[in-house]
Design an enzyme around this catalytic site. Structure first.
Site, PDB file in Angstrom:
ATOM      1  N   HIS A  52      14.772 -16.925 -27.956  1.00 28.73           N
ATOM      2  CA  HIS A  52      15.881 -16.900 -26.998  1.00 28.73           C
ATOM      3  C   HIS A  52      15.699 -17.958 -25.917  1.00 28.73           C
ATOM      4  CE1 HIS A  52      12.679 -14.461 -25.181  1.00 28.73           C
ATOM      5  NE2 HIS A  52      13.070 -15.075 -24.085  1.00 28.73           N
ATOM      6  N   HIS A  61      14.906 -23.954 -21.834  1.00 21.86           N
ATOM      7  CA  HIS A  61      13.842 -24.145 -22.826  1.00 21.86           C
ATOM      8  C   HIS A  61      13.684 -22.920 -23.701  1.00 21.86           C
ATOM      9  CE1 HIS A  61      11.862 -21.906 -19.593  1.00 21.86           C
ATOM     10  NE2 HIS A  61      11.086 -21.412 -20.549  1.00 21.86           N
TER      11      HIS A  61
HETATM   12  P1  2AM Z   1      10.130 -18.008 -20.772  1.00 17.17           P
HETATM   13  O1  2AM Z   1      11.011 -18.272 -21.927  1.00 17.17           O
HETATM   14  O2  2AM Z   1      10.134 -19.081 -19.776  1.00 17.17           O
HETATM   15  O3  2AM Z   1       8.757 -17.557 -21.190  1.00 17.17           O
HETATM   16  C1  2AM Z   1      11.063 -12.363 -21.536  1.00 17.17           C
HETATM   17  O4  2AM Z   1       9.802 -12.079 -21.035  1.00 17.17           O
HETATM   18  C2  2AM Z   1      11.560 -13.673 -21.002  1.00 17.17           C
HETATM   19  O5  2AM Z   1      11.613 -13.619 -19.601  1.00 17.17           O
HETATM   20  C3  2AM Z   1      10.629 -14.790 -21.366  1.00 17.17           C
HETATM   21  O6  2AM Z   1      11.268 -15.628 -22.280  1.00 17.17           O
HETATM   22  C4  2AM Z   1      10.293 -15.497 -20.093  1.00 17.17           C
HETATM   23  O7  2AM Z   1      10.794 -16.783 -20.046  1.00 17.17           O
HETATM   24  C5  2AM Z   1      11.019 -14.745 -19.033  1.00 17.17           C
HETATM   25  N1  2AM Z   1      10.054 -14.371 -18.019  1.00 17.17           N
HETATM   26  C6  2AM Z   1       9.012 -13.550 -18.169  1.00 17.17           C
HETATM   27  N2  2AM Z   1       8.346 -13.415 -17.018  1.00 17.17           N
HETATM   28  C7  2AM Z   1       8.970 -14.171 -16.116  1.00 17.17           C
HETATM   29  C8  2AM Z   1       8.764 -14.446 -14.752  1.00 17.17           C
HETATM   30  N3  2AM Z   1       7.783 -13.886 -14.053  1.00 17.17           N
HETATM   31  N4  2AM Z   1       9.619 -15.273 -14.147  1.00 17.17           N
HETATM   32  C9  2AM Z   1      10.625 -15.833 -14.822  1.00 17.17           C
HETATM   33  N5  2AM Z   1      10.870 -15.626 -16.124  1.00 17.17           N
HETATM   34  C10 2AM Z   1      10.062 -14.794 -16.763  1.00 17.17           C
END
Ligand code: 2AM
Length: 184
Positions: A40, A126
């Site tokens: 995703h 991304h």
């Molecule tokens: P990412 O794609 O940049 O890893 C589910 O966990 C989604 O939420 C992940 O795809 C992650 O994005 C995002 N995510 C998880 N922890 C996060 C955080 N502390 N801050 C922002 N995005 C987060």
């Protein structure tokens, strides 16, 4: 419950990323690679929220998504956060039309109104491929060898999903709580 709003990765981009992940898995790097099912593009991360807030979050996501229309996106280059020299998160960037930035901005502003702090960093669309294991290092230069092994294909996103992230012993599982058709 742990919630985030994202665009599920459609074909033909999905096939490209699944293939890339399969090759990267064979690298032997100390990285926790993501599962194919959950690929995703995150637009807004809510973190841990009380279950009773689900409805108001759903409403805000629905409102933000209204009138968006299908989004013409394209896979872009391989990269790493915070930098290629010190990679912690490996990703494939996504070329974003202004409509995607607008949607992300509407989500930020709509959910700020119900108490969620904005991200504070510029939006960098991304697809996360994997996360380097705690205390380990990943040979960043070698990442470049994979840059030509996938095609930077165009694709059309037609759904915005509010996911619940459920932590299991096999890693996180993402359950859709609300699916919006962007074409509607
Ligand atoms: P990412 O794609 O940049 O890893 C589910 O966990 C989604 O939420 C992940 O795809 C992650 O994005 C995002 N995510 C998880 N922890 C996060 C955080 N502390 N801050 C922002 N995005 C987060």
């Amino acid at each position: 419950m742990r919630l985030f709003a994202a665009i599920p990765l459609p074909e033909p981009a999905r096939t490209q990323i699944v293939g890339l992940l399969e090759r990267l898995r064979e690298s032997g790097w100390p990285v926790r690679w993501v599962h194919h099912e959950g690929l995703h593009l995150t637009l807004k991360f809510f973190g841990e929220v009380p279950t009773e807030r689900l409805e108001v979050i759903e409403e805000a996501v629905r409102f933000a998504g209204q009138g968006t229309g299908p989004l013409a996106l394209r896979l872009a280059e391989l990269g790493a956060f915070p930098s290629l020299n010190r990679p912690r998160v490996l990703y494939v960037a996504v070329d974003a039309p202004s409509a995607l930035e607008l949607l992300q901005d509407r989500l930020e502003r709509g959910t700020e109104a119900i108490g969620f702090a904005p991200e504070g960093t510029p939006f960098q669309p991304h697809l996360t491929l994997g996360r380097v294991r705690e205390g380990q290092r990943c040979p960043a230069r070698d990442l470049e060898e994979y840059a030509d092994t996938y095609e930077q294909v165009p694709f059309v996103a037609t759904e915005l999903v509010l996911y619940e992230s459920i932590l299991t012993t096999r890693g996180p599982r993402y359950d859709p709580r609300l699916t919006l058709d962007l074409g509607a």
